[in-house]
Design a protein around this motif. Structure first.
Motif, PDB file in Angstrom:
ATOM      1  N   HIS A   1       0.848  -1.187   0.000  1.00  0.00           N
ATOM      2  CA  HIS A   1       0.000   0.000   0.000  1.00  0.00           C
ATOM      3  C   HIS A   1       0.887   1.241   0.000  1.00  0.00           C
ATOM      4  CE1 HIS A   1      -3.678  -2.192   1.804  1.00  0.00           C
ATOM      5  NE2 HIS A   1      -2.711  -3.098   1.700  1.00  0.00           N
ATOM      6  N   PHE A   2       0.461   2.251  -0.728  1.00  0.00           N
ATOM      7  CA  PHE A   2       1.203   3.504  -0.764  1.00  0.00           C
ATOM      8  C   PHE A   2       0.656   4.436   0.309  1.00  0.00           C
ATOM      9  CE2 PHE A   2       2.045   7.762  -2.874  1.00  0.00           C
ATOM     10  CZ  PHE A   2       3.416   7.735  -2.641  1.00  0.00           C
ATOM     11  N   GLY A   3       1.443   4.660   1.361  1.00  0.00           N
ATOM     12  CA  GLY A   3       1.027   5.531   2.456  1.00  0.00           C
ATOM     13  C   GLY A   3       1.519   6.950   2.225  1.00  0.00           C
ATOM     14  N   VAL A   4       0.724   7.714   1.500  1.00  0.00           N
ATOM     15  CA  VAL A   4       1.190   8.993   0.972  1.00  0.00           C
ATOM     16  C   VAL A   4       1.472  10.024   2.056  1.00  0.00           C
ATOM     17  CG1 VAL A   4      -1.160   9.854   0.591  1.00  0.00           C
ATOM     18  CG2 VAL A   4       0.726  10.738  -0.792  1.00  0.00           C
ATOM     19  N   ALA A   5       0.738  10.013   3.164  1.00  0.00           N
ATOM     20  CA  ALA A   5       0.913  11.060   4.182  1.00  0.00           C
ATOM     21  C   ALA A   5       2.282  10.956   4.852  1.00  0.00           C
ATOM     22  CB  ALA A   5      -0.204  10.973   5.219  1.00  0.00           C
ATOM     23  N   ASP A   6       2.589   9.787   5.393  1.00  0.00           N
ATOM     24  CA  ASP A   6       3.887   9.611   6.045  1.00  0.00           C
ATOM     25  C   ASP A   6       5.025   9.634   5.031  1.00  0.00           C
ATOM     26  OD1 ASP A   6       3.627   9.276   8.995  1.00  0.00           O
ATOM     27  OD2 ASP A   6       2.201   7.737   8.406  1.00  0.00           O
ATOM     28  N   TYR A   7       4.742   9.192   3.795  1.00  0.00           N
ATOM     29  CA  TYR A   7       5.757   9.246   2.752  1.00  0.00           C
ATOM     30  C   TYR A   7       6.136  10.695   2.462  1.00  0.00           C
ATOM     31  CZ  TYR A   7       8.110   8.131  -1.675  1.00  0.00           C
ATOM     32  OH  TYR A   7       9.030   7.992  -2.689  1.00  0.00           O
TER      33      TYR A   7
ATOM     34  N   ASN B   1       0.242  19.302  -5.338  1.00  0.00           N
ATOM     35  CA  ASN B   1       0.788  20.623  -5.045  1.00  0.00           C
ATOM     36  C   ASN B   1       0.821  21.412  -6.354  1.00  0.00           C
ATOM     37  OD1 ASN B   1       2.498  22.858  -4.574  1.00  0.00           O
ATOM     38  ND2 ASN B   1       3.529  21.771  -2.908  1.00  0.00           N
ATOM     39  N   PRO B   2       0.143  22.558  -6.427  1.00  0.00           N
ATOM     40  CA  PRO B   2       0.091  23.323  -7.679  1.00  0.00           C
ATOM     41  C   PRO B   2       1.457  23.816  -8.145  1.00  0.00           C
ATOM     42  CG  PRO B   2      -0.827  24.594  -5.853  1.00  0.00           C
ATOM     43  CD  PRO B   2      -0.635  23.196  -5.350  1.00  0.00           C
ATOM     44  N   ASP B   3       2.439  23.834  -7.253  1.00  0.00           N
ATOM     45  CA  ASP B   3       3.787  24.257  -7.635  1.00  0.00           C
ATOM     46  C   ASP B   3       4.548  23.173  -8.393  1.00  0.00           C
ATOM     47  OD1 ASP B   3       3.434  26.724  -6.444  1.00  0.00           O
ATOM     48  OD2 ASP B   3       4.255  26.076  -4.518  1.00  0.00           O
ATOM     49  N   TYR B   4       4.013  21.944  -8.353  1.00  0.00           N
ATOM     50  CA  TYR B   4       4.688  20.839  -9.050  1.00  0.00           C
ATOM     51  C   TYR B   4       4.032  20.620 -10.404  1.00  0.00           C
ATOM     52  CZ  TYR B   4       6.973  16.313  -9.702  1.00  0.00           C
ATOM     53  OH  TYR B   4       7.733  15.280 -10.182  1.00  0.00           O
ATOM     54  N   PRO B   5       4.819  20.523 -11.473  1.00  0.00           N
ATOM     55  CA  PRO B   5       4.234  20.381 -12.822  1.00  0.00           C
ATOM     56  C   PRO B   5       3.776  18.957 -13.111  1.00  0.00           C
ATOM     57  CG  PRO B   5       6.622  20.385 -12.956  1.00  0.00           C
ATOM     58  CD  PRO B   5       6.290  20.625 -11.510  1.00  0.00           C
ATOM     59  N   GLY B   6       2.667  18.578 -12.513  1.00  0.00           N
ATOM     60  CA  GLY B   6       2.157  17.210 -12.701  1.00  0.00           C
ATOM     61  C   GLY B   6       1.767  16.596 -11.374  1.00  0.00           C
ATOM     62  N   ASP B   7       1.982  15.302 -11.263  1.00  0.00           N
ATOM     63  CA  ASP B   7       1.616  14.542 -10.063  1.00  0.00           C
ATOM     64  C   ASP B   7       2.888  14.165  -9.322  1.00  0.00           C
ATOM     65  OD1 ASP B   7       0.748  12.783  -8.154  1.00  0.00           O
ATOM     66  OD2 ASP B   7      -0.287  11.429  -9.528  1.00  0.00           O
ATOM     67  N   GLN B   8       3.122  14.778  -8.164  1.00  0.00           N
ATOM     68  CA  GLN B   8       4.361  14.496  -7.439  1.00  0.00           C
ATOM     69  C   GLN B   8       4.395  13.106  -6.821  1.00  0.00           C
ATOM     70  OE1 GLN B   8       1.943  16.595  -6.239  1.00  0.00           O
ATOM     71  NE2 GLN B   8       2.342  17.174  -4.128  1.00  0.00           N
ATOM     72  N   TRP B   9       3.235  12.402  -6.808  1.00  0.00           N
ATOM     73  CA  TRP B   9       3.195  11.043  -6.242  1.00  0.00           C
ATOM     74  C   TRP B   9       3.355   9.971  -7.319  1.00  0.00           C
ATOM     75  CZ3 TRP B   9       4.169  12.844  -1.966  1.00  0.00           C
ATOM     76  CH2 TRP B   9       3.454  13.897  -1.402  1.00  0.00           C
ATOM     77  N   HIS B  10       3.463  10.393  -8.576  1.00  0.00           N
ATOM     78  CA  HIS B  10       3.515   9.419  -9.672  1.00  0.00           C
ATOM     79  C   HIS B  10       4.713   8.477  -9.538  1.00  0.00           C
ATOM     80  CE1 HIS B  10       3.222   7.703 -13.676  1.00  0.00           C
ATOM     81  NE2 HIS B  10       4.511   7.947 -13.805  1.00  0.00           N
TER      82      HIS B  10
END
Length: 333
Positions: free
Chosen positions: A186-192, A207-216
Motif C-alpha cells: 500500500h502507498f502511504g502517501v501522508a507519512d511518505y 501541489n500546484p507548484d509541481y508540474p504534474g503529479d508528485q506522487w507518480h
C-alpha cells in the motif's frame, strides 16, 4: 526473407515470440482478493464497526495505529478483538484486516500476539505500517507462524505492508520478496510525504507548484514492484473527503498505471473507489470478444487475430484476462 514474408511470419508466430520474451524466473501471485475500496475504521471507535460491516467496501481494516491516540491503544486493541469475535465480516463478503502499530513502538508485539491468539481464525491479513526493510516483515512472519502453530490455526494469515517512508521505498524490492505471506503493498502517501519533507496541500492531493503529479514516481515504483513479485498494488488515503472530484481524479490516475484499489477514510469515498476500480461493461464485453477471437485463432493454428480492424495478440489476451477476472470477482462477491 523479404519484408512481406517477415510480416506474415511475425503475425503467425507472435504468440510464441511473446512467451519466449517472458522471463523463466516466476513469482507465484499472491492470493487474489477484491480490494477496490478499503475502509479505514479506528479501533477506538467500536460504534463504527457495524456500519463498516454493512457498508459496500470490499476490504475493512480496523486501525490500531495512526487513528488511535497513545492513551487509547490498549482499549482499542480490546475493541478490535471484540469486534472480530462478535461480527461476521466474511459472511458480508469483506476481507478483514487489522493495522497493527509500527515496529518502532512497544505496542506492536502485543497487538499481534493478543489479537492473533484470541481471534486469529477470524482475521484475513495483518497490515504492517512503516515497513522499512525485509527484516520488519520477517519479524511479523516469524511471530505469526509461532502463534498459528501454537493455537493450531488452520487459516494462514496474510501480511500487507504500507510503503510510507523513504527507507521503505528504497528497499521496496527486498520487502516484496521477504515473505510467502505477503499479499499486497500500500502507498502511504501522508507519512511518505513527511519522510521526503515534501510540500503538500492535502493528503494525497497535488501541489500546484509541481508540474504534474508528485506522487507518480512512488506509485509507479510500487505498481511495478507488485507486478514483478505477484502482489496487489493499493493506493492509500485522500485526506479531503469533502472533495469527491479530487478523490476520483487521484483514483483514476492510480488506476491508469495499474493500481487496483484505494483507501476510503470516510464512507462517502467507498462508492467512488468502487466505481473507478470496476471495469465498465463496455470494457468487459470487449475483453471477452478479444479472448474469443484469439481462441478461434489458436484453434486455426494462428497466434494473432484481428478485432475491429486492429491486430490482437498474446499481450492483448493478458490485458483482457485481467479485466474479465476483476469482473468475475465483483459478480461473485
Amino acid at each position: 526473407m523479404n519484408l512481406e514474408l517477415l510480416i506474415h511470419f511475425f503475425a503467425d508466430e507472435i504468440w510464441l515470440v511473446y512467451n519466449i520474451c517472458m522471463s523463466f524466473r516466476y513469482y507465484k501471485p499472491a492470493r487474489s482478493r477484491l480490494q477496490r475500496s478499503e475502509l479505514a475504521v479506528p479501533g477506538s471507535s467500536p460504534e463504527m464497526f457495524e456500519k463498516a460491516l454493512n457498508s459496500k467496501a470490499d476490504y475493512i481494516f480496523l486501525d490500531l495505529e495512526d487513528a488511535v491516540s497513545p492513551m487509547d491503544k490498549i482499549n482499542a486493541r480490546q475493541n478490535v478483538i471484540k469486534g472480530l469475535k462478535e461480527l461476521n465480516w466474511r459472511e458480508k463478503g469483506k476481507t478483514i484486516s487489522v493495522r497493527i502499530n509500527s515496529p518502532d513502538t512497544h505496542y506492536m508485539y502485543k497487538d499481534l500476539i493478543e489479537i492473533v491468539e484470541e481471534v486469529g481464525d477470524k482475521l484475513d491479513t495483518v497490515l504492517l505500517p512503516k515497513a522499512g526493510t525485509a527484516s520488519d516483515v520477517y519479524m511479523i512472519d516469524c511471530l505469526l507462524t509461532q502463534i498459528e502453530t501454537n493455537k493450531k490455526l488452520k487459516n494462514k494469515i496474510g501480511i500487507e505492508c504500507l510503503i510510507e517512508t523513504a527507507l521503505g521505498m528504497s528497499n521496496i524490492k527486498e520487502i516484496a520478496k521477504s515473505s510467502e505471506r505477503l499479499e499486497a503493498l500500500h502507498f502511504g502517501v501522508a507519512d511518505y510525504a513527511a519522510s521526503l519533507r515534501a510540500r503538500t496541500v492535502v493528503i494525497g492531493g497535488l501541489n500546484p507548484d509541481y508540474p504534474g503529479d508528485q506522487w507518480h514516481h512512488g506509485l509507479s515504483q510500487l505498481v511495478m514492484t507488485c507486478r514483478a513479485y505477484g502482489l496487489r498494488a493499493i493506493d492509500g488515503p485522500f485526506g479531503d473527503f469533502n472533495d469527491p472530484d479530487a478523490y476520483i481524479e487521484a483514483a483514476k490516475r492510480g488506476a491508469a498505471i495499474g493500481i487496483e484499489g484505494k483507501w476510503a477514510i470516510h464512507p462517502s469515498q467507498i462508492e467512488l473507489a468502487n466505481k473507478v476500480f470496476s471495469p465498465p461493461s463496455s470494457e468487459v464485453t470487449k475483453a471477452k470478444r478479444i479472448l474469443e477471437e484469439l481462441d478461434k485463432a489458436a484453434k486455426a493454428g494462428k497466434g494473432a487475430a484481428q478485432l475491429d480492424g486492429r491486430m490482437i495478440d498474446a499481450a492483448s489476451a493478458r490485458m483482457a484476462e485481467n479485466i474479465v477476472n476483476i469482473d468475475k470477482q465483483i459478480n461473485n462477491k
